[in-house]
Design a protein around this motif. Structure first.
Motif, PDB file in Angstrom:
ATOM      1  N   ALA A  99      -8.337 -10.327   7.073  1.00  0.00           N
ATOM      2  CA  ALA A  99      -7.942  -9.901   5.739  1.00  0.00           C
ATOM      3  C   ALA A  99      -6.537 -10.367   5.402  1.00  0.00           C
ATOM      4  CB  ALA A  99      -8.019  -8.373   5.624  1.00  0.00           C
ATOM      5  N   LEU A 100      -6.235 -10.254   4.116  1.00  0.00           N
ATOM      6  CA  LEU A 100      -4.898 -10.476   3.589  1.00  0.00           C
ATOM      7  C   LEU A 100      -4.277  -9.109   3.320  1.00  0.00           C
ATOM      8  CD1 LEU A 100      -3.194 -13.009   2.577  1.00  0.00           C
ATOM      9  CD2 LEU A 100      -3.905 -12.317   0.279  1.00  0.00           C
ATOM     10  N   TYR A 101      -2.985  -8.951   3.681  1.00  0.00           N
ATOM     11  CA  TYR A 101      -2.284  -7.681   3.497  1.00  0.00           C
ATOM     12  C   TYR A 101      -1.076  -7.924   2.605  1.00  0.00           C
ATOM     13  CZ  TYR A 101      -5.060  -6.746   7.657  1.00  0.00           C
ATOM     14  OH  TYR A 101      -6.093  -6.636   8.553  1.00  0.00           O
ATOM     15  N   ILE A 102      -0.890  -7.093   1.605  1.00  0.00           N
ATOM     16  CA  ILE A 102       0.203  -7.256   0.648  1.00  0.00           C
ATOM     17  C   ILE A 102       0.896  -5.910   0.487  1.00  0.00           C
ATOM     18  CG2 ILE A 102       0.820  -7.835  -1.733  1.00  0.00           C
ATOM     19  CD1 ILE A 102      -1.784  -9.570  -1.729  1.00  0.00           C
ATOM     20  N   SER A 103       2.217  -5.944   0.549  1.00  0.00           N
ATOM     21  CA  SER A 103       3.001  -4.741   0.263  1.00  0.00           C
ATOM     22  C   SER A 103       3.948  -5.040  -0.891  1.00  0.00           C
ATOM     23  CB  SER A 103       3.790  -4.283   1.488  1.00  0.00           C
ATOM     24  OG  SER A 103       4.860  -5.177   1.748  1.00  0.00           O
ATOM     25  N   ALA A 104       4.247  -4.018  -1.661  1.00  0.00           N
ATOM     26  CA  ALA A 104       5.178  -4.178  -2.789  1.00  0.00           C
ATOM     27  C   ALA A 104       6.068  -2.942  -2.863  1.00  0.00           C
ATOM     28  CB  ALA A 104       4.413  -4.363  -4.087  1.00  0.00           C
ATOM     29  N   ARG A 105       7.368  -3.183  -2.886  1.00  0.00           N
ATOM     30  CA  ARG A 105       8.349  -2.118  -3.085  1.00  0.00           C
ATOM     31  C   ARG A 105       8.864  -2.245  -4.520  1.00  0.00           C
ATOM     32  NH1 ARG A 105      10.540   2.691  -2.473  1.00  0.00           N
ATOM     33  NH2 ARG A 105      10.294   2.577  -0.185  1.00  0.00           N
ATOM     34  N   MET A 106       8.524  -1.265  -5.377  1.00  0.00           N
ATOM     35  CA  MET A 106       8.969  -1.227  -6.766  1.00  0.00           C
ATOM     36  C   MET A 106      10.199  -0.325  -6.859  1.00  0.00           C
ATOM     37  SD  MET A 106       5.869  -2.519  -6.832  1.00  0.00           S
ATOM     38  CE  MET A 106       4.846  -1.158  -6.313  1.00  0.00           C
ATOM     39  N   HIS A 107      11.381  -0.917  -6.717  1.00  0.00           N
ATOM     40  CA  HIS A 107      12.612  -0.141  -6.849  1.00  0.00           C
ATOM     41  C   HIS A 107      12.727   0.394  -8.276  1.00  0.00           C
ATOM     42  CE1 HIS A 107      14.421  -1.244  -2.942  1.00  0.00           C
ATOM     43  NE2 HIS A 107      13.772  -2.390  -3.108  1.00  0.00           N
ATOM     44  N   ASP A 108      13.297   1.594  -8.409  1.00  0.00           N
ATOM     45  CA  ASP A 108      13.467   2.179  -9.729  1.00  0.00           C
ATOM     46  C   ASP A 108      14.700   3.080  -9.707  1.00  0.00           C
ATOM     47  OD1 ASP A 108      13.145   3.585 -12.249  1.00  0.00           O
ATOM     48  OD2 ASP A 108      11.068   2.902 -12.219  1.00  0.00           O
ATOM     49  N   THR A 109      15.632   2.788 -10.603  1.00  0.00           N
ATOM     50  CA  THR A 109      16.866   3.575 -10.654  1.00  0.00           C
ATOM     51  C   THR A 109      16.648   4.945 -11.280  1.00  0.00           C
ATOM     52  OG1 THR A 109      17.393   2.484 -12.756  1.00  0.00           O
ATOM     53  CG2 THR A 109      18.331   1.527 -10.751  1.00  0.00           C
ATOM     54  N   ALA A 110      15.483   5.159 -11.870  1.00  0.00           N
ATOM     55  CA  ALA A 110      15.148   6.478 -12.446  1.00  0.00           C
ATOM     56  C   ALA A 110      13.748   6.856 -11.979  1.00  0.00           C
ATOM     57  CB  ALA A 110      15.232   6.439 -13.963  1.00  0.00           C
ATOM     58  N   PRO A 111      13.618   7.187 -10.689  1.00  0.00           N
ATOM     59  CA  PRO A 111      12.276   7.452 -10.155  1.00  0.00           C
ATOM     60  C   PRO A 111      11.569   8.617 -10.833  1.00  0.00           C
ATOM     61  CG  PRO A 111      13.983   8.104  -8.592  1.00  0.00           C
ATOM     62  CD  PRO A 111      14.666   7.330  -9.663  1.00  0.00           C
ATOM     63  N   ASP A 112      12.326   9.555 -11.409  1.00  0.00           N
ATOM     64  CA  ASP A 112      11.685  10.672 -12.106  1.00  0.00           C
ATOM     65  C   ASP A 112      11.003  10.227 -13.398  1.00  0.00           C
ATOM     66  OD1 ASP A 112      12.551  12.350 -10.141  1.00  0.00           O
ATOM     67  OD2 ASP A 112      14.301  13.078 -11.245  1.00  0.00           O
ATOM     68  N   SER A 113      11.316   9.014 -13.862  1.00  0.00           N
ATOM     69  CA  SER A 113      10.747   8.508 -15.116  1.00  0.00           C
ATOM     70  C   SER A 113       9.546   7.600 -14.898  1.00  0.00           C
ATOM     71  CB  SER A 113      11.826   7.753 -15.902  1.00  0.00           C
ATOM     72  OG  SER A 113      12.905   8.601 -16.219  1.00  0.00           O
ATOM     73  N   ILE A 114       9.152   7.416 -13.658  1.00  0.00           N
ATOM     74  CA  ILE A 114       7.963   6.599 -13.393  1.00  0.00           C
ATOM     75  C   ILE A 114       6.744   7.241 -14.057  1.00  0.00           C
ATOM     76  CG2 ILE A 114       6.392   5.812 -11.582  1.00  0.00           C
ATOM     77  CD1 ILE A 114       8.847   5.590  -9.738  1.00  0.00           C
ATOM     78  N   VAL A 115       5.999   6.449 -14.784  1.00  0.00           N
ATOM     79  CA  VAL A 115       4.787   6.933 -15.458  1.00  0.00           C
ATOM     80  C   VAL A 115       3.605   6.709 -14.515  1.00  0.00           C
ATOM     81  CG1 VAL A 115       3.260   6.730 -17.456  1.00  0.00           C
ATOM     82  CG2 VAL A 115       5.735   6.407 -17.714  1.00  0.00           C
ATOM     83  N   ALA A 116       3.046   7.796 -14.024  1.00  0.00           N
ATOM     84  CA  ALA A 116       1.940   7.712 -13.058  1.00  0.00           C
ATOM     85  C   ALA A 116       0.721   8.410 -13.639  1.00  0.00           C
ATOM     86  CB  ALA A 116       2.344   8.322 -11.727  1.00  0.00           C
ATOM     87  N   ARG A 117       0.102   7.790 -14.620  1.00  0.00           N
ATOM     88  CA  ARG A 117      -1.099   8.345 -15.236  1.00  0.00           C
ATOM     89  C   ARG A 117      -2.319   7.888 -14.450  1.00  0.00           C
ATOM     90  NH1 ARG A 117       0.829   7.041 -21.428  1.00  0.00           N
ATOM     91  NH2 ARG A 117       2.141   8.887 -21.683  1.00  0.00           N
TER      92      ARG A 117
END
Length: 895
Positions: A99-117
């Motif tokens: 398999a292929l494995y991919i990781s992604a780190r999405m840095h965010d200076t306002a983590p409380d504002s991440i929209v996780a719908r």
């Protein structure tokens, strides 16, 4: 209705093709060899082999990720094209033999504002999002995409034609997300068994990544496609470092079991149905990798029950309503059978015909035969598909697709004079489709072929007049690029041939698709002795693929004897069509607007006798404002023309000039409460129409979405077709009287949806569609003479109400003259329906799903044309309903 088919004419695409507005954020198409795509393709990123696989939990705490090469440098596509992404994103790629494995780190200076719908799989939800797109064949035209929202919803699909996407494909892969103080993270495991790529010791794939930041309306890519370019896959940088892996031939089998209970309202004494029906079925789908490039998909005793119901429609035209395919076997991989659309993405069709050589809903359709006189009947609702198989993949640079399906006989049970009988209402049939497309010079040129065949074994003499024994279509399509890839010339040509009895071919010639019996037709006349029908169709289009200016022009032809409705979709024939389209788009912020698109077009249609059947002009503006509201508005003018359809196979009618317009305004999609509303309408001599729609969407919780969409439509016309009666005294109209009436038509409808997603793999969907429509007919008249818009109003009219509430109308065409009176039913109607369903879906393990479905339908009809919404709704709630309960369980087995 007078505006020269304005609604259908203004559709910019004549095929149900999913275009990648959610992936590439640009009009798809492929740039030429000298475009910036060539430069971007020289960028390379490296995948690193891992000795042990990481744990897919979204946390990125496995030690092997430290050995992977970080990939950074995302740039915005929106809202500031080319600018550095506002938040840092770091991607890493590992692989092993499986398999292929991919990781992604999405840095965010306002983590409380991440929209996780949270939404169900592939649902269009405004949320923070990360996607990987792969081109394993490295053909710069096709590939796959895999995505995860910040809430963990899975997204996947296939890419084709360098930018179009099809989300119907659901791969079996793993993905997880996690949130922390630095932002959020995502991990993917994509097995090679879900990908197709060539056998080679050293692999070079195309790759791109996308990140969405919902609160900023920001969309960033590793490689941005400029707004002045078309395409997506052709811009992918290279992914290198993958070595000594082998394409997995793989074998998957998905057995299923289903049980179904139908509770319906049946008349007393029906010997075939007491109102309850229970059944259980079992079957299986399978997928086998024959080679590294060819896959065989098959199904035995398939369950093709639709999860969603088709919408209710009131169709007063002569033409068939098009419904989308939703059955998984036919939807998956359907892009390989697309015909005539390669080379560029723009397939505009101003007053062009809705034409598709392969319309899979013909397979397993409702039986089309007729029944003799009877007291009771039990007619199957659909034709059983005994088995179906698809072979798809590549042979070198040629993509191929072969589909074969066998449907069984449809048998209706009858009671005639108290005795039981059986009647065949659908013969056994074989459906076959073959498609091949070869691309040259990295997709700068293409050439393809398509063939379809339907063969039926008709054993009932009564049905020989209602089915073709054989139906065949063959065609070629292709494209070529020139002017450094700036322009694309593409086209296609097909021929059709159907065979059948004299009665069937005569009936086929008289259908609305052909109307060969029209008495003032000069060419391609009706011949009742024919036992076959052969025709042709084709189109040539020129498309400008790059720059802010858009140019598209096309010439098309459909002969009057062309027919492909045995396994295709064809709205009408007898057409010579031409259009010219010019547009300009801009993505720079100017004043209150963020993006602007201005469009204009002109078209002209002739029939094969040289009559001008449609000429018009169209313009439209689309604006996105800086507050992310969206407005589109347009108008069209249809000049006076000749209409060959108004008399339903009778003489030609002159149609006056008409004008229409529409607009739609929608609010910011980032908000929990969103509103869209618009209106449309037209006016012409003797008529007008107006309508409007509202779409209200509310997201009270991140995992709950409610939408409500009411709409209305009001149409008034002085010339609505009613019926025709033969009369040798009607010499002006070739021996028949064509009856018309004034129509006052109302329709109110709505849709209500609730999507409640409990986890990324478990959801509940509720849907309801109410509809109330009425049509009141008055001022009965007859068409006076060909090529006019003149009518003779009947003065001697008698109406008699029948016991069932219907009305019989008797008219005397010439009062004291020699013509005999005749009668017809007054077609007034008040129709109400309520359709809805509830679907619980749980993917309890990858590729394995449990469905619980409840579908309800209510319908009520009155022969009364007065629009009384409250009365109709009250009656509807008191009529018996038809209910269907279904349970389906699938289990994925594979390697």
């Amino acid at each position: 209705m007078r505006l020269l088919y304005c609604v259908s004419a203004l559709l910019l695409s004549t095929s149900a093709v999913a275009q990648p507005t959610t992936l590439a954020s640009t009009a798809p198409g492929r740039p030429g060899p000298d475009s910036t795509a060539t430069v971007s393709a020289s960028r390379t990123f490296t995948a690193v082999r891992t000795a042990s696989p990481p744990s897919i939990d979204g946390r990125l705490d496995d030690a092997m990720w430290a050995s992977a090469v970080p990939i950074e440098g995302f740039r915005q596509r929106e809202p500031e094209e080319g600018a550095e992404a506002s938040q840092r994103t770091v991607v890493r790629v590992l692989y092993d033999d499986a398999a292929l494995y991919i990781s992604a780190r999405m840095h965010d200076t306002a983590p409380d504002s991440i929209v996780a719908r949270l939404g169900r799989r592939d649902a269009d939800v405004h949320t923070d999002f990360f996607m990987v797109a792969l081109d394993p064949y490295h053909d710069r035209r096709s590939g796959y995409y895999f995505g995860l929202s910040a809430a963990g919803t899975l997204y996947d699909g296939v890419l084709y034609n360098d930018g179009w996407d099809d989300s119907s494909w659901d791969g079996v892969w793993e993905g997880r997300v996690a949130r922390d103080a630095e932002g959020w993270t995502a991990e993917f495991r994509i097995p090679y068994s879900q990908l197709r790529f060539s056998r080679a010791d050293v692999q070079v794939w195309g790759v791109n990544f996308r990140r969405d930041i919902a609160r900023r309306q920001e969309r960033a890519y590793l490689q941005v496609v400029p707004s002045t370019e078309n395409g997506f896959v052709s811009f992918f940088p290279d992914l290198v470092g993958i070595e000594r892996i082998r394409p997995a031939r793989g074998f998957e089998v998905v057995p299923y079991v289903t049980s179904r209970a139908e509770l319906t309202d049946q008349p007393a004494g029906n010997p075939f149905d007491d109102g309850s029906d229970f059944e259980a079925e079992a079957g299986a789908d399978f997928r086998l990798g024959l080679t590294s490039n060819l896959t065989l998909n098959g199904t035995l005793n398939p369950d093709f029950g639709q999860v969603e119901v088709d919408p209710a429609v009131v169709n007063l035209s002569a033409f068939e309503t098009f419904f989308e395919e939703r059955r998984p076997f036919f939807v998956e991989g359907s892009s390989i059978f697309e015909f005539g659309y390669g080379g560029s993405s723009r397939n505009m069709g101003f007053n062009w015909v809705n034409l598709d050589p392969f319309y899979s809903r013909r397979i397993g359709r409702a039986p089309g035969g007729v029944l003799p006189a009877h007291e009771y009947a039990d007619r199957p609702a659909s034709t059983r598909i005994l088995g179906a198989a698809k072979l798809t993949g590549r042979l070198g640079a040629t993509s191929v697709g072969v589909l074969s399906s066998v449907t069984g006989r449809g048998i209706a049970q009858l009671q005639v004079d108290g005795a039981p009988q059986e009647v065949e209402v659908e013969p056994m049939a074989h459906y076959g489709v073959v498609r091949a497309l070869r691309e040259f010079d990295s997709g700068a040129h293409g050439l393809g072929v398509l063939g379809t065949a339907v063969n039926r074994d008709i054993r009932d003499d009564l049905q020989r007049g209602f089915f073709n024994t054989g139906a065949y279509v063959g065609g070629v399509d292709g494209w070529t690029r020139f002017g450094d890839g700036m322009w694309v010339l593409k086209g296609w040509a097909t021929a059709s041939h159907v065979t059948g009895s004299e009665d069937q071919i005569a009936r086929l010639q008289r259908t609305a698709v052909h109307y060969l019996q029209r008495p003032d037709r000069e060419h391609f006349r009706y011949d009742p002795t024919r036992t076959s029908l052969t025709g042709f169709a084709g189109r040539l289009a020129l498309d400008k693929t790059r720059g802010n200016w858009i140019v598209n022009a096309a010439l098309g032809v459909v002969s009057p004897t062309y027919d492909l409705n045995d396994v295709g979709f064809l709205g009408r024939t007898d057409l010579l069509n031409a259009h010219l389209f010019v547009g300009h788009h801009s993505n720079e912020v100017k004043g209150p607007t963020r993006t602007r698109l201005f469009m204009a077009a002109a078209w002209n249609n002739l029939d094969f006798d040289g009559n001008r059947t449609s000429t018009g002009f169209w313009g439209r503006t689309e604006l996105q404002f800086t507050n992310y509201w969206f407005l589109t508005a347009g108008s069209s003018v249809g000049l006076a023309n000749i209409d060959p359809y108004m008399t339903r196979g009778g003489p030609l009618v002159w149609t006056p000039i008409g004008v229409d317009g529409d607009f739609w305004l929608s609010t910011d999609s980032r908000k929990a409460l969103q509103l869209g509303f618009g209106s449309y309408g037209g006016i012409w001599e003797g008529g007008s129409n107006v309508g409007g729609d509202i779409n209200l969407t509310w997201q009270p919780r991140p995992n709950v979405n409610v939408s409500f969409g009411p709409g209305y439509f009001h149409n008034v016309t002085d010339a609505q077709y009613v019926t025709a009666r033969p009369d040798e005294l009607a010499t002006e109209t070739f021996g028949s009287r064509y009856v018309f009436a004034h129509l006052n038509q109302w329709q109110v409808s709505g849709s209500l949806r609730l999507n409640w997603t409990f986890t990324p793999t478990m959801s509940l969907q509720l849907f309801a569609q109410p509809l109330v429509a009425s049509g009141a007919y008055s001022e009965f008249k007859e068409f006076a003479r060909p090529r006019t818009f003149d009518f003779n109003l009947y003065e001697d009219v008698e109406e008699v109400e029948n016991e069932d509430g219907s009305v019989t109308v008797t008219v005397d065409p010439d009062a004291e003259g020699p013509a005999a009176p005749f009668s017809f039913g007054r077609p007034d109607f008040r129709f109400a329906s309520l359709r809805g369903n509830a679907v619980f879906r749980w993917e309890y393990r990858p590729g394995s799903t449990l469905y619980l479905v409840w579908t309800q339908q209510r319908e009520d009809f009155e022969p009364d044309g007065v629009f009384r919404f409250g009365h109709a709704a009250n009656r509807l709630l008191n009529v018996p309903s038809d209910n269907v309960f279904a349970l389906k369980v699938t289990y994925w087995l594979g390697r």
